[in-house]
Design a protein around this motif. Sequence first.
Motif, PDB file in Angstrom:
ATOM      1  N   MET A  70       0.803  -1.221   0.000  1.00 50.42           N
ATOM      2  CA  MET A  70       0.000   0.000   0.000  1.00 50.42           C
ATOM      3  C   MET A  70       0.827   1.257   0.000  1.00 50.42           C
ATOM      4  N   LYS A  71       2.136   1.141   0.130  1.00 50.86           N
ATOM      5  CA  LYS A  71       2.951   2.338   0.082  1.00 50.86           C
ATOM      6  C   LYS A  71       3.758   2.316  -1.199  1.00 50.86           C
ATOM      7  N   THR A  72       4.204   3.488  -1.605  1.00 53.55           N
ATOM      8  CA  THR A  72       5.066   3.534  -2.777  1.00 53.55           C
ATOM      9  C   THR A  72       6.389   4.165  -2.366  1.00 53.55           C
ATOM     10  N   SER A  73       7.388   3.844  -3.125  1.00 48.61           N
ATOM     11  CA  SER A  73       8.695   4.373  -2.794  1.00 48.61           C
ATOM     12  C   SER A  73       9.403   4.738  -4.086  1.00 48.61           C
ATOM     13  N   ALA A  74      10.159   5.843  -4.023  1.00 44.81           N
ATOM     14  CA  ALA A  74      10.906   6.255  -5.207  1.00 44.81           C
ATOM     15  C   ALA A  74      12.047   5.287  -5.462  1.00 44.81           C
ATOM     16  N   ARG A  75      12.605   4.740  -4.358  1.00 40.74           N
ATOM     17  CA  ARG A  75      13.738   3.839  -4.511  1.00 40.74           C
ATOM     18  C   ARG A  75      13.252   2.450  -4.870  1.00 40.74           C
ATOM     19  N   THR A  76      13.984   1.773  -5.711  1.00 44.14           N
ATOM     20  CA  THR A  76      13.691   0.367  -5.946  1.00 44.14           C
ATOM     21  C   THR A  76      14.870  -0.435  -5.406  1.00 44.14           C
ATOM     22  N   PRO A  77      14.607  -1.677  -4.964  1.00 39.14           N
ATOM     23  CA  PRO A  77      15.712  -2.469  -4.430  1.00 39.14           C
ATOM     24  C   PRO A  77      16.792  -2.700  -5.469  1.00 39.14           C
ATOM     25  N   ALA A  78      18.044  -2.691  -5.001  1.00 40.86           N
ATOM     26  CA  ALA A  78      19.171  -2.772  -5.926  1.00 40.86           C
ATOM     27  C   ALA A  78      19.276  -4.151  -6.575  1.00 40.86           C
ATOM     28  N   ARG A  79      18.900  -5.181  -5.842  1.00 47.45           N
ATOM     29  CA  ARG A  79      19.007  -6.521  -6.407  1.00 47.45           C
ATOM     30  C   ARG A  79      17.817  -6.792  -7.309  1.00 47.45           C
ATOM     31  N   VAL A  80      18.046  -7.360  -8.473  1.00 48.68           N
ATOM     32  CA  VAL A  80      16.927  -7.714  -9.335  1.00 48.68           C
ATOM     33  C   VAL A  80      16.844  -9.216  -9.565  1.00 48.68           C
ATOM     34  N   ASP A  81      17.918  -9.931  -9.233  1.00 48.99           N
ATOM     35  CA  ASP A  81      17.903 -11.366  -9.486  1.00 48.99           C
ATOM     36  C   ASP A  81      17.761 -12.118  -8.166  1.00 48.99           C
ATOM     37  N   LEU A  82      17.557 -13.413  -8.274  1.00 51.94           N
ATOM     38  CA  LEU A  82      17.393 -14.245  -7.089  1.00 51.94           C
ATOM     39  C   LEU A  82      18.295 -15.456  -7.267  1.00 51.94           C
ATOM     40  N   GLY A  83      19.174 -15.693  -6.292  1.00 48.61           N
ATOM     41  CA  GLY A  83      20.053 -16.854  -6.397  1.00 48.61           C
ATOM     42  C   GLY A  83      19.248 -18.144  -6.362  1.00 48.61           C
ATOM     43  N   SER A  84      19.795 -19.223  -6.957  1.00 46.24           N
ATOM     44  CA  SER A  84      19.010 -20.452  -7.004  1.00 46.24           C
ATOM     45  C   SER A  84      18.848 -21.038  -5.606  1.00 46.24           C
ATOM     46  N   GLY A  85      19.897 -20.902  -4.750  1.00 50.47           N
ATOM     47  CA  GLY A  85      19.776 -21.390  -3.387  1.00 50.47           C
ATOM     48  C   GLY A  85      18.677 -20.661  -2.644  1.00 50.47           C
ATOM     49  N   GLU A  86      18.650 -19.336  -2.822  1.00 48.42           N
ATOM     50  CA  GLU A  86      17.630 -18.544  -2.133  1.00 48.42           C
ATOM     51  C   GLU A  86      16.233 -18.927  -2.588  1.00 48.42           C
ATOM     52  N   SER A  87      16.051 -19.072  -3.917  1.00 46.60           N
ATOM     53  CA  SER A  87      14.698 -19.387  -4.371  1.00 46.60           C
ATOM     54  C   SER A  87      14.286 -20.767  -3.871  1.00 46.60           C
ATOM     55  N   LEU A  88      15.258 -21.701  -3.786  1.00 48.92           N
ATOM     56  CA  LEU A  88      14.942 -23.030  -3.272  1.00 48.92           C
ATOM     57  C   LEU A  88      14.456 -22.947  -1.822  1.00 48.92           C
ATOM     58  N   VAL A  89      15.188 -22.170  -0.995  1.00 45.49           N
ATOM     59  CA  VAL A  89      14.801 -22.039   0.409  1.00 45.49           C
ATOM     60  C   VAL A  89      13.410 -21.421   0.522  1.00 45.49           C
ATOM     61  N   LEU A  90      13.187 -20.339  -0.240  1.00 49.87           N
ATOM     62  CA  LEU A  90      11.913 -19.629  -0.099  1.00 49.87           C
ATOM     63  C   LEU A  90      10.762 -20.509  -0.551  1.00 49.87           C
ATOM     64  N   ILE A  91      10.953 -21.229  -1.673  1.00 51.29           N
ATOM     65  CA  ILE A  91       9.878 -22.096  -2.160  1.00 51.29           C
ATOM     66  C   ILE A  91       9.615 -23.203  -1.151  1.00 51.29           C
ATOM     67  N   ALA A  92      10.702 -23.815  -0.637  1.00 51.11           N
ATOM     68  CA  ALA A  92      10.532 -24.923   0.311  1.00 51.11           C
ATOM     69  C   ALA A  92       9.829 -24.436   1.574  1.00 51.11           C
ATOM     70  N   CYS A  93      10.257 -23.264   2.099  1.00 48.80           N
ATOM     71  CA  CYS A  93       9.649 -22.760   3.337  1.00 48.80           C
ATOM     72  C   CYS A  93       8.183 -22.410   3.109  1.00 48.80           C
ATOM     73  N   ALA A  94       7.895 -21.737   1.989  1.00 47.58           N
ATOM     74  CA  ALA A  94       6.512 -21.343   1.728  1.00 47.58           C
ATOM     75  C   ALA A  94       5.647 -22.582   1.575  1.00 47.58           C
ATOM     76  N   ALA A  95       6.152 -23.570   0.829  1.00 45.73           N
ATOM     77  CA  ALA A  95       5.377 -24.797   0.626  1.00 45.73           C
ATOM     78  C   ALA A  95       5.139 -25.491   1.960  1.00 45.73           C
ATOM     79  N   ALA A  96       6.191 -25.563   2.804  1.00 42.75           N
ATOM     80  CA  ALA A  96       6.044 -26.259   4.083  1.00 42.75           C
ATOM     81  C   ALA A  96       5.054 -25.535   4.985  1.00 42.75           C
ATOM     82  N   VAL A  97       5.109 -24.183   4.980  1.00 43.12           N
ATOM     83  CA  VAL A  97       4.193 -23.430   5.840  1.00 43.12           C
ATOM     84  C   VAL A  97       2.749 -23.675   5.418  1.00 43.12           C
ATOM     85  N   LEU A  98       2.493 -23.662   4.102  1.00 41.39           N
ATOM     86  CA  LEU A  98       1.133 -23.905   3.616  1.00 41.39           C
ATOM     87  C   LEU A  98       0.719 -25.351   3.879  1.00 41.39           C
TER      88      LEU A  98
END
Lengths: 516, 109
Positions: free
Chosen positions: A453-481
């Motif tokens: 709901m808020k906007t910001s002039a700055r955008t995060p500097a990182r635009v990519d996602l490491g494969s390890g990170e995406s694996l962790v996030l997908i696994a955690c999200a799947a496990a939580v659900l």
Amino acid sequence: MNGLEALDLSVLAPLLFVSGGSLLVLLGEVLLSHRATFLGKATSPSWIGTVLSFVSILFLALAFFSAIFPFGEGTTKVFHATSPMLVLDPLANFAIALLTLAGIFVCLMSVTYLAEMDIHHGEYYALLLLATAGMMVLVAATDLMTLFLGIELMSIPIYVMAGFDRKKLRSNESALKYLIVGGFASAILLYGMALLYGATGHTDFTEIRSALASGNPPFAAAGALALFGFALIVVGLAFKVSTVPFHQWTPDVYEGAPTPVAAYMSVCVKAAAFVALLRFLGVTLESFADRLHSLFWILALLTMTVGNVMALIQENVKRMLAYSSIAHAGYLLIALVIGTPEAYSAMLFYLVVYLFMNLGAFGVMAALASRGEEFDTLDQFAGLAKARPALALVMTLFMFALAGIPGTGGFIAKFTLFASAVNAGQVWLVIFAVLNSLVSVFYYLRLPVAMYMKTSARTPARVDLGSGESLVLIACAAAVLFLGFFPSGLDVFFLKSADVLAWTKFAITALVFGAA
Amino acid sequence: MIPVEHVLGLSAILFLIGTVGALTRRNIIVLLMCIELMLNAASLAFVGFNRLWPVKEAGATVSALNGQVFVLMVIVVATAEVAVGLGIVISLFRNRDSMNVEDVSLLKW
């Protein structure tokens, strides 16, 4: 020495895998960085870190499977048949599986983060494995000696990891504060152990219990010494799980430490120390839940209230999660107040769910850190849903889970815990806990509000996602659900052995009925 | 032979000195020394209590040595802790040029 038995080393497999892996990683770092080539190719330092992270994940996975494999085969006592130093019972194996799984996730989320922070050294993984080995000793300890060694083997590598970003003052400060407070706490713990040893003449938990129960103290002051010893040991462990009068270090240390390290501390140190507290009190004190009832009642109430109220005013997300972890420690203390097998197994289930939701939340922050800059203030999260919709979505899921909103594992965890408290007649404590959960919804939802709901002039500097990170996030999200929808009905997926609730119940029976 | 009570009294006094020092002193090195003092006080208590618990084995009275073995473990652990502690202090000193804990106050509330 009589009673010494031939030692089957395969029992200690998880511990050996992890400590051996740690030495191998340490050696690998030295050899690889000295040669600076790997299989004939020139390597950058970051490359070495990546290779070593895979090695440590391999060893953690081996430890994970060797803890899962004997699950259900009962208890193995290590080193001594009558007064063992370590006991590999279902509870220990369960905790080891939990800790190694968290270790794997932390390794995966560290790879890109450490490279972005320009601190990608192999020693990080060696320290991580050593700390995991210490936690394994801690959860299996049935002797004051192994309890102390486990705590120190867990803490000392983590002091270093907290200060791993050593060019940054924040990281130095975090390590220093953790070192001073942790050292102080372990000295108090040790003095308590000395007094307890003096009062009973034993360092083994079961022998301490029988010495206390025999009722004829060898000298007049033994009862008072034992009481004082117990008090000091509980204080020492309370520092590690950060319950309220001893929680001051937590937010400072989490904020200053590198994000994956903070994630590791918040999940693993807490889980290991809770299991150790449960085992120590459960084995040494007859019906400890009745005796220490009012103490834990007050501790639980204070811990969750202070944690939640202080989290309300934080502008730094890592700091907010630190206070939230204090509040969660307060919920977990409810299980120690009640002291029924049902409550203990609810506590273990809570630790499993907490692993996924907390590692996920820290993982999102680690995945957004870039070029030496942490991504951890609420301002930085403003408008994230536009720039990084997927990350904003999983972060929202983790916040919902931490707040305990139905449909997520966080709800089931809170529900089973509070239900066990109601069954034991602790209605007032549950009322306070539910009020606290309501307060916590406010600060957890500040993040989704900022992102969507808020906007910001700055955008995060990182635009990519490491494969390890995406694996962790997908696994955690799947496990939580998954844990939110099927906490115990996993046979839908023909995965009866993945029934986490049944596992927790099984893990706890050996402790409760074995000690009685 | 020195009575056990004296050993324990000394250990309690050392522990108190260490605790008070750790809570009031401002120099990081002195803080680490105070924590060492507390650990050593506990070691002394272990050695003292070990004398209280002789064990009868095969007719002769021998000591179970639990407390004394514990002290060896404590010495190893204390050394490791100080080694890590001094490493952390050095990395802080490089960034801050100060040994006073009051200068380490970036993270608050």
